[in-house]
Design a protein around this motif. Structure first.
Motif, PDB file in Angstrom:
ATOM      1  N   LEU A 141       0.843  -1.188   0.000  1.00  0.00           N
ATOM      2  CA  LEU A 141       0.000   0.000   0.000  1.00  0.00           C
ATOM      3  C   LEU A 141       0.878   1.238   0.000  1.00  0.00           C
ATOM      4  N   ASP A 142       0.677   2.088  -0.985  1.00  0.00           N
ATOM      5  CA  ASP A 142       1.412   3.341  -1.103  1.00  0.00           C
ATOM      6  C   ASP A 142       0.670   4.395  -0.284  1.00  0.00           C
ATOM      7  N   LEU A 143       1.315   4.924   0.739  1.00  0.00           N
ATOM      8  CA  LEU A 143       0.692   5.876   1.644  1.00  0.00           C
ATOM      9  C   LEU A 143       0.931   7.323   1.224  1.00  0.00           C
ATOM     10  N   LEU A 144       1.065   7.537  -0.063  1.00  0.00           N
ATOM     11  CA  LEU A 144       1.189   8.879  -0.630  1.00  0.00           C
ATOM     12  C   LEU A 144      -0.053   9.681  -0.255  1.00  0.00           C
ATOM     13  N   SER A 145       0.154  10.888   0.278  1.00  0.00           N
ATOM     14  CA  SER A 145      -0.998  11.689   0.697  1.00  0.00           C
ATOM     15  C   SER A 145      -1.743  12.222  -0.521  1.00  0.00           C
ATOM     16  N   LEU A 146      -2.974  12.655  -0.302  1.00  0.00           N
ATOM     17  CA  LEU A 146      -3.805  13.164  -1.388  1.00  0.00           C
ATOM     18  C   LEU A 146      -3.144  14.341  -2.092  1.00  0.00           C
ATOM     19  N   ASP A 147      -2.369  15.147  -1.345  1.00  0.00           N
ATOM     20  CA  ASP A 147      -1.697  16.298  -1.946  1.00  0.00           C
ATOM     21  C   ASP A 147      -0.258  15.996  -2.382  1.00  0.00           C
ATOM     22  N   HIS A 171      -6.052  14.132   9.365  1.00  0.00           N
ATOM     23  CA  HIS A 171      -7.117  13.888   8.401  1.00  0.00           C
ATOM     24  C   HIS A 171      -6.784  12.729   7.455  1.00  0.00           C
ATOM     25  N   VAL A 172      -7.778  11.856   7.266  1.00  0.00           N
ATOM     26  CA  VAL A 172      -7.638  10.670   6.420  1.00  0.00           C
ATOM     27  C   VAL A 172      -8.766  10.675   5.395  1.00  0.00           C
ATOM     28  N   CYS A 173      -8.503  10.198   4.193  1.00  0.00           N
ATOM     29  CA  CYS A 173      -9.545  10.098   3.172  1.00  0.00           C
ATOM     30  C   CYS A 173     -10.533   8.996   3.540  1.00  0.00           C
ATOM     31  N   SER A 174     -11.793   9.229   3.179  1.00  0.00           N
ATOM     32  CA  SER A 174     -12.827   8.225   3.390  1.00  0.00           C
ATOM     33  C   SER A 174     -13.766   8.255   2.189  1.00  0.00           C
ATOM     34  N   VAL A 175     -14.546   7.182   2.067  1.00  0.00           N
ATOM     35  CA  VAL A 175     -15.538   7.077   1.002  1.00  0.00           C
ATOM     36  C   VAL A 175     -16.899   7.250   1.647  1.00  0.00           C
ATOM     37  N   VAL A 195     -22.593   0.313  -0.765  1.00  0.00           N
ATOM     38  CA  VAL A 195     -22.377   0.263   0.682  1.00  0.00           C
ATOM     39  C   VAL A 195     -23.189   1.381   1.321  1.00  0.00           C
ATOM     40  N   ASN A 196     -23.945   1.065   2.335  1.00  0.00           N
ATOM     41  CA  ASN A 196     -24.824   2.047   2.975  1.00  0.00           C
ATOM     42  C   ASN A 196     -24.176   2.764   4.148  1.00  0.00           C
ATOM     43  N   ASN A 197     -22.878   2.898   4.115  1.00  0.00           N
ATOM     44  CA  ASN A 197     -22.177   3.593   5.178  1.00  0.00           C
ATOM     45  C   ASN A 197     -20.863   4.105   4.608  1.00  0.00           C
ATOM     46  N   TRP A 198     -20.218   5.007   5.301  1.00  0.00           N
ATOM     47  CA  TRP A 198     -18.924   5.501   4.839  1.00  0.00           C
ATOM     48  C   TRP A 198     -17.818   4.607   5.394  1.00  0.00           C
ATOM     49  N   TRP A 199     -16.628   4.660   4.766  1.00  0.00           N
ATOM     50  CA  TRP A 199     -15.519   3.814   5.197  1.00  0.00           C
ATOM     51  C   TRP A 199     -14.182   4.482   4.918  1.00  0.00           C
ATOM     52  N   TRP A 200     -13.185   4.085   5.714  1.00  0.00           N
ATOM     53  CA  TRP A 200     -11.844   4.671   5.657  1.00  0.00           C
ATOM     54  C   TRP A 200     -11.055   4.178   4.452  1.00  0.00           C
ATOM     55  N   LEU A 201     -10.143   5.021   3.988  1.00  0.00           N
ATOM     56  CA  LEU A 201      -9.094   4.633   3.056  1.00  0.00           C
ATOM     57  C   LEU A 201      -7.765   4.773   3.801  1.00  0.00           C
ATOM     58  N   THR A 237      -6.265   2.201  -0.884  1.00  0.00           N
ATOM     59  CA  THR A 237      -5.762   3.566  -1.016  1.00  0.00           C
ATOM     60  C   THR A 237      -6.699   4.303  -1.969  1.00  0.00           C
ATOM     61  N   ILE A 238      -6.543   5.616  -2.075  1.00  0.00           N
ATOM     62  CA  ILE A 238      -7.376   6.395  -2.990  1.00  0.00           C
ATOM     63  C   ILE A 238      -7.179   5.917  -4.426  1.00  0.00           C
ATOM     64  N   ASP A 239      -5.939   5.581  -4.796  1.00  0.00           N
ATOM     65  CA  ASP A 239      -5.686   5.118  -6.164  1.00  0.00           C
ATOM     66  C   ASP A 239      -6.359   3.770  -6.433  1.00  0.00           C
ATOM     67  N   MET A 240      -6.348   2.887  -5.454  1.00  0.00           N
ATOM     68  CA  MET A 240      -7.030   1.599  -5.609  1.00  0.00           C
ATOM     69  C   MET A 240      -8.540   1.812  -5.704  1.00  0.00           C
ATOM     70  N   TYR A 241      -9.064   2.713  -4.883  1.00  0.00           N
ATOM     71  CA  TYR A 241     -10.504   2.992  -4.929  1.00  0.00           C
ATOM     72  C   TYR A 241     -10.898   3.511  -6.306  1.00  0.00           C
ATOM     73  N   ARG A 242     -10.114   4.432  -6.849  1.00  0.00           N
ATOM     74  CA  ARG A 242     -10.406   4.949  -8.197  1.00  0.00           C
ATOM     75  C   ARG A 242     -10.399   3.819  -9.221  1.00  0.00           C
ATOM     76  N   LYS A 243      -9.394   2.979  -9.144  1.00  0.00           N
ATOM     77  CA  LYS A 243      -9.241   1.892 -10.121  1.00  0.00           C
ATOM     78  C   LYS A 243     -10.405   0.902 -10.063  1.00  0.00           C
ATOM     79  N   TYR A 244     -10.877   0.574  -8.867  1.00  0.00           N
ATOM     80  CA  TYR A 244     -11.882  -0.481  -8.701  1.00  0.00           C
ATOM     81  C   TYR A 244     -13.277   0.042  -8.375  1.00  0.00           C
ATOM     82  N   ASN A 245     -13.476   1.356  -8.440  1.00  0.00           N
ATOM     83  CA  ASN A 245     -14.758   1.947  -8.071  1.00  0.00           C
ATOM     84  C   ASN A 245     -15.928   1.382  -8.877  1.00  0.00           C
TER      85      ASN A 245
END
Length: 174
Positions: free
Chosen positions: A105-111, A163-167, A143-149, A127-135
């Protein structure tokens, strides 16, 4: 070739022998990307696969109401990562140690800051990149709730250590 009983082998070696059969690695020819498979009583969404590896996301939350640490946004040091190691052990108990491959897992920040580097685990957050790829696959299982990345919003370099990204429920990232 001479046939021997287990007792004869033990006597010849001078110690007790336990016969262990190794679980064969499952071939993934029949598994399709986007379908649900069940391992250790857990439904998993197949996100990607190769000839001998499958990347999955749990369909439901393994640990509900789990908070990302309030003192850090670095997944590498988080209590969520420790929970994931416990969940990985549950899967290993079911499929064997060789049945779970490592994921980096690459922990590169959003910025774009990379001061947290990478971590390698058997189970982890997307990670955010994995979420984008597999969205497009994940979205089908609404999913009926939010979750962490695992991706931090920023890092202490910019003064953001928490601060952490979430979906969100609808699939947007915050």
């Amino acid at each position: 070739m001479r046939e021997m009983t287990l007792k004869e082998i033990q006597k010849a070696l001078g110690y007790e022998v336990k016969i262990v059969t190794e679980r064969p690695r499952k071939k993934f020819d029949d598994i399709k990307v986007g379908e649900i498979i069940t391992v250790a009583d857990t439904d998993l969404i197949v996100l990607d696969k190769t000839d001998d590896e499958v990347l999955c996301l749990t369909k439901d939350f393994v640990y509900t109401y789990t908070q990302f640490d309030s003192s850090t946004n670095n997944y590498a040091n988080s209590s969520i990562r420790k929970l994931n190691k416990a969940f990985a052990q549950k899967l290993i108990d079911e499929v064997g140690k060789r049945g779970l491959c490592d994921i980096e897992l690459d922990l590169l920040s959003l910025d774009g800051f990379d001061e947290y580097g990478t971590v390698t685990d058997k189970v982890g957050l997307l990670t955010i990149d994995m979420y984008r790829k597999y969205n497009s696959i994940i979205e089908k299982y609404h999913v009926n709730n939010w979750w962490w990345l695992a991706t931090p919003w920023s890092t202490p370099h910019r003064g953001y250590a928490l601060h952490v990204c979430s979906v969100r429920c609808g699939g947007s990232v915050s």
